[in-house]
Design an enzyme around this catalytic site. Structure first.
Site, short mmCIF file in Angstrom:
data_model
loop_
_atom_site.label_atom_id
_atom_site.label_comp_id
_atom_site.label_asym_id
_atom_site.label_seq_id
_atom_site.Cartn_x
_atom_site.Cartn_y
_atom_site.Cartn_z
N TYR B 298 -21.63 22.94 48.35
CA TYR B 298 -21.08 22.88 49.72
C TYR B 298 -19.56 22.84 49.67
O TYR B 298 -18.96 21.96 49.05
CB TYR B 298 -21.61 21.63 50.42
CG TYR B 298 -21.45 21.65 51.93
CD1 TYR B 298 -22.49 22.12 52.74
CD2 TYR B 298 -20.30 21.20 52.55
CE1 TYR B 298 -22.38 22.12 54.12
CE2 TYR B 298 -20.18 21.21 53.93
CZ TYR B 298 -21.22 21.67 54.71
OH TYR B 298 -21.10 21.67 56.08
N TYR B 348 -19.38 29.95 57.56
CA TYR B 348 -19.62 28.52 57.68
C TYR B 348 -20.77 28.33 58.65
O TYR B 348 -20.59 28.34 59.86
CB TYR B 348 -18.34 27.84 58.20
CG TYR B 348 -18.50 26.37 58.50
CD1 TYR B 348 -18.74 25.44 57.49
CD2 TYR B 348 -18.39 25.89 59.81
CE1 TYR B 348 -18.87 24.09 57.77
CE2 TYR B 348 -18.52 24.54 60.09
CZ TYR B 348 -18.76 23.65 59.07
OH TYR B 348 -18.88 22.31 59.35
#
Ligand SMILES: [Zn+2]
Lengths: 135, 396
Positions: B298, B348
């Site tokens: 991440y 994103y």
């Protein structure tokens, strides 16, 4: 008609945290202390995670500490904050940490470990804010 | 306790993945994005809308399951759940699905994340908490907002500075993560930054957002949706795609966990919740870092990629800056990270697109395919209560 001047965000305050904000208005940096085991904690909360006591009192901090970390906020500019805005994480001599500003110091002159002292600035009429200065 | 081995090993599998295009302005509602991604994931799996009996989404997703299910035209649901804590939910939703399937409360669970994060609700513009309702969660923001610490970048920057101080990492070290992501995105036609790689010099010349974070340390903002279909491994074997097994799934919040502002504990320069996720994943899957050929880490902000590599045991504490040198996290390196380009390069979507990439790597269908990928780590949002997955090929 001009836009009303933006003020600094008002924090959400609960029964657990009211004392801390009241302290700032009285030029005191308070730290919550467990009445049962003496554990200091910040941010404050209702129960001592060490001994589970709900009883607490306050300790007035000396306001002395050192920079534990810091950032220089550039973007996006969010009124009323000037950019760059130096925001510091201070480790107080008593051991707890608190977030605040270090106004008037260029960010390239700030170092982790730098000694600082708390002060209380009336940045808005009738409203004091915790700020720090080099000690 | 932290090394808990769960009973989830290979109980469930990812049978389908779907997504919309990734853009800066989708031109349609978040609800439509969710429905498009779910339909595409069901099609991928070879399942009908009426096969779905469970749904899990992020609590930050603006599309509650009932609204999605009203338009999906499927059947009633016997399992639904939402996971809180922003991108920390990314793998947690799959964890919930696997648990529900293992427990027999649902057979086909769809997880999704749909957002017009760029065109409709930008996270990077700062928390506006005037006047605030004194909820427990808002009270936490109040320790930081009066001083101008108002954006995700600023919250992460404070921990990043401490990490630099403790371990000697530099802005260039953070930049190497951005360079790898953008290099991978450059050859991924679905990535927003397709054909637009950057150099370390570009990174160093990019402006400060919140020093020590530069513009190119921060993930982009995107519109788009991702959906994933989870079912039992047994059922997945009868479906259209080769199953990607959930070798392990895990969550963690520590006993002093804060939400993006973990400044008050003894571990400001680490991510202990992710370390405990890693321990659980390895214990449950009975695997080690050496068994992992690629990692989807991440990457909302580059510094936390370095710390996660340490938490997952790919290198020692403080040595991620050395581990990532020389292209080691790029394609062809020792551990390719984010072959799709990550959230800096592809899009994103709160980490959900990373799960899809993990699936493609194990199906062997990724655009930047890691040769011989048998096990892939996927992580969720950091600095918050978080989650992770260890995915693997079906050896059964
Ligand atoms: Zn106590």
């Amino acid at each position: 008609m001009s836009e009303p001047e933006r003020l600094r965000p008002i924090p959400a305050i609960t029964r657990d945290t009211q004392f801390w904000w009241d302290g700032i208005q009285e030029r005191q940096l308070l730290i919550q202390r467990c009445s049962a085991c003496g554990n200091l904690r910040h941010p404050p909360g209702p129960m001592c995670p060490s001994c589970h006591s709900l009883d607490w009192e306050t300790l007035a901090s000396s306001g002395r500490g050192e920079i534990y970390s810091f950032v220089s906020f550039h973007h996006p500019p969010i009124p009323p904050f000037d950019v760059p805005n130096l925001i510091v994480l201070v480790e107080l001599d008593e051991g707890t940490r608190v977030v605040s500003n270090l106004p008037g110091v260029p960010s390239d002159q700030v170092r982790v470990g730098m000694p600082v002292q708390a002060r209380f600035d009336e940045l808005e009429p009738g409203r004091l804010f915790l700020q720090f200065e080099p000690a | 306790m932290s090394r808990r081995k769960s009973r989830l090993k290979n109980a469930a599998a990812i049978a389908g993945i779907g997504a919309t295009e990734f853009s800066k302005d989708s031109g349609r509602s978040e609800l439509q994005l969710a429905l498009e991604a779910i339909s595409s994931a069901l099609e991928d799996a070879g399942l009908q809308h009426s096969d779905v009996d469970g749904m899990v989404n992020f609590s930050m997703d603006n599309n509650p399951a009932n609204e999605v299910n009203r338009y999906l035209g499927g059947d009633h649901l016997t399992f639904f759940s939402r996971i809180h804590y922003g991108g920390g939910a990314a793998c947690g939703v799959v964890h919930q699905a696997a648990m529900a399937i293992h427990a027999g409360v649902a057979d086909v669970v769809v997880v999704y994340r749909a957002m017009n994060e760029r065109s409709q609700q930008r996270f990077g513009t700062g928390v506006q908490d005037r006047p605030p309702v004194p909820t427990t969660e808002n009270t936490n923001y109040g320790w930081h907002s009066p001083y101008g610490l108002l954006t995700p970048a600023s919250w992460v920057a404070m921990q990043a500075r401490r990490y630099m101080h403790e371990y000697g990492a530099t802005s260039e070290d953070f930049g190497r993560v951005a360079v790898a992501d953008r290099k991978h995105a450059a050859t991924n036609p679905k990535a927003w930054f397709y054909q637009r790689p950057i150099t370390l010099e570009d990174h160093q010349n990019s402006r400060w957002i919140v020093d020590p974070l530069r513009l190119l340390d921060c993930c982009q903002e995107s519109d788009g949706a991702v959906a994933i279909v989870v079912t039992s491994t047994e059922r997945a074997r009868d479906l259209r795609q080769p199953p990607v097994l959930i070798n392990a799934a895990a969550q963690c919040m520590t006993n002093d966990q804060m939400m993006m502002t973990g400044y008050y504990s003894d571990h400001v320069a680490t991510l202990p919740e992710m370390g405990i996720v890693a321990e659980q994943l390895y214990a449950t899957a009975e695997l080690t870092p050496d068994d992992v050929q690629a990692a989807i880490i991440y990457d909302h902000f580059t510094p936390f990629v370095l710390i996660q590599l340490e938490e997952f045991g790919f290198c020692k504490r403080g040595e991620a800056k050395d581990f990532i040198r020389g292209g080691n996290i790029e394609m062809g390196g020792g551990l390719p990270v984010n072959p799709h380009g990550g959230q800096l390069g592809e899009a994103y979507i709160h980490g959900a697109n990373g799960i899809s990439e993990g699936v493609r790597q194990l199906r062997g269908t990724a655009v930047n395919q890691v040769e011989g990928a048998e096990h892939v780590i996927v992580t969720a949002g950091t600095g918050v209560p978080t989650s992770g997955l260890l995915l693997g090929i079906d050896e059964g």
